[in-house]
Motif scaffolding. Structure first.
Motif, PDB file in Angstrom:
ATOM      1  N   ALA A 166      85.573  83.715  16.981  1.00 36.29           N
ATOM      2  CA  ALA A 166      85.972  85.007  16.351  1.00 36.29           C
ATOM      3  C   ALA A 166      87.756  85.096  15.788  1.00 36.29           C
ATOM      4  N   ASN A 167      87.867  83.300  15.837  1.00 36.85           N
ATOM      5  CA  ASN A 167      89.403  83.456  14.696  1.00 36.85           C
ATOM      6  C   ASN A 167      89.102  83.147  13.131  1.00 36.85           C
ATOM      7  N   ILE A 168      88.004  82.327  13.369  1.00 33.78           N
ATOM      8  CA  ILE A 168      87.574  82.531  11.756  1.00 33.78           C
ATOM      9  C   ILE A 168      86.999  83.287  11.125  1.00 33.78           C
TER      10      ILE A 168
ATOM     11  N   LEU B  37      82.043  74.182  25.061  1.00 30.61           N
ATOM     12  CA  LEU B  37      81.308  74.512  23.285  1.00 30.61           C
ATOM     13  C   LEU B  37      81.282  75.881  23.427  1.00 30.61           C
ATOM     14  N   TYR B  38      80.852  76.932  24.966  1.00 31.62           N
ATOM     15  CA  TYR B  38      80.386  78.479  24.145  1.00 31.62           C
ATOM     16  C   TYR B  38      81.975  78.951  24.268  1.00 31.62           C
ATOM     17  N   ILE B  39      82.832  78.336  25.121  1.00 31.81           N
ATOM     18  CA  ILE B  39      84.560  78.724  24.956  1.00 31.81           C
ATOM     19  C   ILE B  39      85.004  78.821  23.900  1.00 31.81           C
ATOM     20  N   ALA B  40      84.914  77.291  23.370  1.00 31.77           N
ATOM     21  CA  ALA B  40      85.162  76.858  22.095  1.00 31.77           C
ATOM     22  C   ALA B  40      84.472  77.673  21.184  1.00 31.77           C
TER      23      ALA B  40
ATOM     24  N   MET C 139      91.947  82.741  23.452  1.00 29.93           N
ATOM     25  CA  MET C 139      92.476  82.908  21.299  1.00 29.93           C
ATOM     26  C   MET C 139      93.497  84.062  21.421  1.00 29.93           C
ATOM     27  N   LEU C 140      93.589  85.713  21.633  1.00 28.55           N
ATOM     28  CA  LEU C 140      94.547  86.525  21.846  1.00 28.55           C
ATOM     29  C   LEU C 140      95.787  85.914  22.658  1.00 28.55           C
ATOM     30  N   LEU C 141      95.045  85.624  23.723  1.00 29.79           N
ATOM     31  CA  LEU C 141      96.538  84.746  24.484  1.00 29.79           C
ATOM     32  C   LEU C 141      97.016  84.228  24.028  1.00 29.79           C
ATOM     33  N   ASN C 142      96.899  83.012  22.899  1.00 23.10           N
ATOM     34  CA  ASN C 142      97.115  81.853  22.629  1.00 23.10           C
ATOM     35  C   ASN C 142      97.872  82.544  20.832  1.00 23.10           C
TER      36      ASN C 142
ATOM     37  N   GLU D  65      83.870  93.209  14.551  1.00 27.05           N
ATOM     38  CA  GLU D  65      82.959  92.496  13.960  1.00 27.05           C
ATOM     39  C   GLU D  65      82.315  91.116  14.302  1.00 27.05           C
ATOM     40  N   ALA D  66      84.149  90.625  14.903  1.00 28.69           N
ATOM     41  CA  ALA D  66      83.897  89.595  15.157  1.00 28.69           C
ATOM     42  C   ALA D  66      83.682  89.183  16.311  1.00 28.69           C
ATOM     43  N   ILE D  67      83.964  90.310  17.287  1.00 35.30           N
ATOM     44  CA  ILE D  67      83.364  90.163  18.710  1.00 35.30           C
ATOM     45  C   ILE D  67      81.902  90.234  18.939  1.00 35.30           C
ATOM     46  N   GLY D  68      81.271  91.188  18.424  1.00 37.85           N
ATOM     47  CA  GLY D  68      80.201  91.762  18.423  1.00 37.85           C
ATOM     48  C   GLY D  68      79.440  90.196  17.637  1.00 37.85           C
ATOM     49  N   PHE D  69      79.169  89.969  16.801  1.00 41.18           N
ATOM     50  CA  PHE D  69      78.929  88.519  16.081  1.00 41.18           C
ATOM     51  C   PHE D  69      79.399  87.578  17.002  1.00 41.18           C
ATOM     52  N   THR D  70      80.028  87.236  17.447  1.00 37.84           N
ATOM     53  CA  THR D  70      80.467  86.217  17.779  1.00 37.84           C
ATOM     54  C   THR D  70      79.406  85.898  19.965  1.00 37.84           C
ATOM     55  N   LEU D  71      79.304  86.902  20.525  1.00 43.84           N
ATOM     56  CA  LEU D  71      78.584  87.346  21.890  1.00 43.84           C
ATOM     57  C   LEU D  71      77.274  87.261  21.213  1.00 43.84           C
ATOM     58  N   VAL D  72      76.579  87.692  19.558  1.00 44.60           N
ATOM     59  CA  VAL D  72      75.674  87.408  19.633  1.00 44.60           C
ATOM     60  C   VAL D  72      74.883  85.933  19.432  1.00 44.60           C
TER      61      VAL D  72
END
Length: 357
Positions: free
Chosen positions: A84-86, A75-78, A241-244, A97-104
Motif C-alpha cells: 500500500a505504501n509503495i 508476511l501478509y501484514i508486511a 502503515m497509517l498509524l506509523n 487504488e492502493a488499498i484495492g490492489f493490496t487486498l487483491v
C-alpha cells in the motif's frame, strides 16, 4: 436465538460504541497513562493496542479456531504495510487504488501459498510458512528497485493519504480508524466462525481425521480459514502503515508472528475476546514496561535487579510463563472456568482453618 444474537453482536457493538467516545474523555489517569486520555500520545498508544488486538484475532482465526500453527503470518501484514505504501509513494497511485490492489494481491498470494503450504500439516506446515515469510523479509531488505528502502524503511507520501489521517491533530481519527478496523475484524471473525465452514474449522482443530472420515475435505476448509485470515491481516497492515506514517522492516521478522502467538496464548486461543484482550494487554505492557525500564527508580536499583527490569521482554516472558502454567486457558479462561484452581484451593484451606478454629 435472540439471546445468542445479542451476545454475539449487540453486546460487542455496545462495547465498540462506548470506546468511540474515549477521545472525548479529557481526564487524567495517573500511573496508567502519562497524559490525559484525550491527548495525542495516549490516543496513539490506544490505537496501536487496538490494532494489535485485531491482528492477534486474525492470527487466532488460524491458530485458535482451525488449529493451524503458522510462523509466517507476518508476511501478509508486511504485504499490507509495504505494498500500500509503495503504491502511493513510489508508483503515485491514489489511496483507494492502493488499498484495492493490496487486498487483491493478498487474496491471490494467500491462495497460492496456502495451497502449497497446506499440502503438509503440523510442524512441517509451520516451517513452510516460515520459509515463505523469510523470502518476504529478504526481499524487503534487498530493496528491489529501491522500493522498500531496506533497513531504513519507507516513509509514506502524506499527500496521497486522506487528510483526516495526517498530523498529530488528527490522532483521534487514527484512533477511530483502529477501533473501526478492530470492530470489523471482530464481527467478520464471529460471523465466519459461527458459519457452517467455521464449525468445520473447529472440528478440524479437534480431530482432522474424523472430519476426513465424514467425507469432508479438510484441506479445502483450512485453505478458507488461511485466506480469510491473511486478507484481514493485510488490511491490518494498511492500518499499521497509517498509524506509523510509513513502513519498517520490523514487521517482516519471524519475531512479529511469534509476538502474535504470544498475544493469542495470553488472551486465550479460540475464545471470543481472548486474542483481542491479549493483543491489547501485550502491547500496553510492552510500551509501559519500556518506559518503566528507563525510569530513575529502576536505574537506581542494584544491577542484579536493574538488568532484568530494564528488559520488557524478560518481564513479558515471565508473565507468559505464569499464564501458561496457572491459566492455561489464557486471561479469558478466568471468565469461563471461574477462579484459578490454586486460588480455589487456597480459599478452601483458609475456610477449613477458620472452621477448625
Amino acid at each position: 436465538m435472540s439471546r445468542k444474537v445479542a451476545a454475539d453482536y449487540a453486546l460487542p457493538l455496545a462495547v465498540f460504541v462506548a470506546l468511540a467516545f474515549v477521545p472525548k474523555i479529557g481526564v487524567d489517569i495517573p500511573k496508567i497513562f502519562d497524559s490525559s486520555v484525550s491527548s495525542p500520545g495516549t490516543l496513539q498508544l490506544l490505537a496501536v493496542c487496538m490494532l494489535f488486538g485485531a491482528l492477534a484475532l486474525t492470527y487466532d482465526l488460524q491458530f485458535g479456531f482451525t488449529g493451524l500453527l503458522s510462523f509466517g503470518h507476518a508476511l501478509y501484514i508486511a504485504l499490507g504495510v509495504y505494498i500500500a505504501n509503495i503504491a502511493i509513494t513510489i508508483w503515485g497511485w491514489s489511496f483507494a487504488e492502493a488499498i484495492g490492489f493490496t487486498l487483491v494481491l493478498a487474496l491471490v498470494l494467500s491462495l497460492a501459498l496456502g495451497f502449497v503450504s497446506l499440502r503438509v500439516t503440523g510442524i512441517a506446515f509451520a516451517m513452510v510458512t516460515l520459509a515463505f515469510a523469510q523470502v518476504g523479509a529478504v526481499l524487503v531488505r534487498k530493496d528491489p528497485r529501491h522500493w522498500t528502502h531496506g533497513e531504513e524503511g519507507l516513509g509514506a507520501d502524506y499527500h496521497k493519504i486522506p487528510v483526516a489521517f495526517v498530523g498529530i491533530v488528527n490522532t483521534k481519527n487514527l484512533y477511530w480508524l483502529a477501533l473501526g478496523f478492530l470492530a470489523a475484524v471482530f464481527f467478520i471473525v464471529r460471523w465466519a466462525v459461527d458459519s457452517s465452514p467455521g464449525r468445520i474449522w473447529q472440528a478440524i482443530r479437534e480431530n482432522e481425521l474424523r472430519v476426513e472420515v465424514l467425507g469432508l475435505p479438510p484441506r479445502a476448509y483450512k485453505l478458507q480459514a488461511f485466506v480469510l485470515s491473511s486478507v484481514l491481516a493485510a488490511g491490518g497492515g494498511i492500518v499499521y502503515m497509517l498509524l506509523n506514517s510509513g513502513s519498517n522492516p520490523a514487521v517482516t521478522a519471524p519475531e512479529f508472528t511469534l509476538m502474535l502467538l504470544l498475544m493469542v496464548v495470553i488472551g486465550g486461543a479460540g475464545s471470543r475476546w481472548g486474542a483481542v484482550l491479549g493483543g491489547i494487554v501485550y502491547h500496553y505492557l510492552d510500551d509501559r514496561l519500556t518506559a518503566m525500564g528507563s525510569s530513575s527508580t529502576i536505574q537506581g536499583l542494584p544491577s542484579v535487579l536493574r538488568t532484568p527490569l530494564e528488559q520488557p521482554l524478560f518481564l513479558l516472558g515471565s508473565a507468559f510463563i505464569l499464564i501458561v502454567v496457572f491459566l492455561p486457558g489464557g486471561l479469558t479462561g478466568l471468565a469461563t472456568r471461574g477462579r484459578p484452581r490454586g486460588l480455589r484451593r487456597l480459599e478452601e484451606s483458609v475456610r477449613t482453618a477458620q472452621e477448625g478454629a
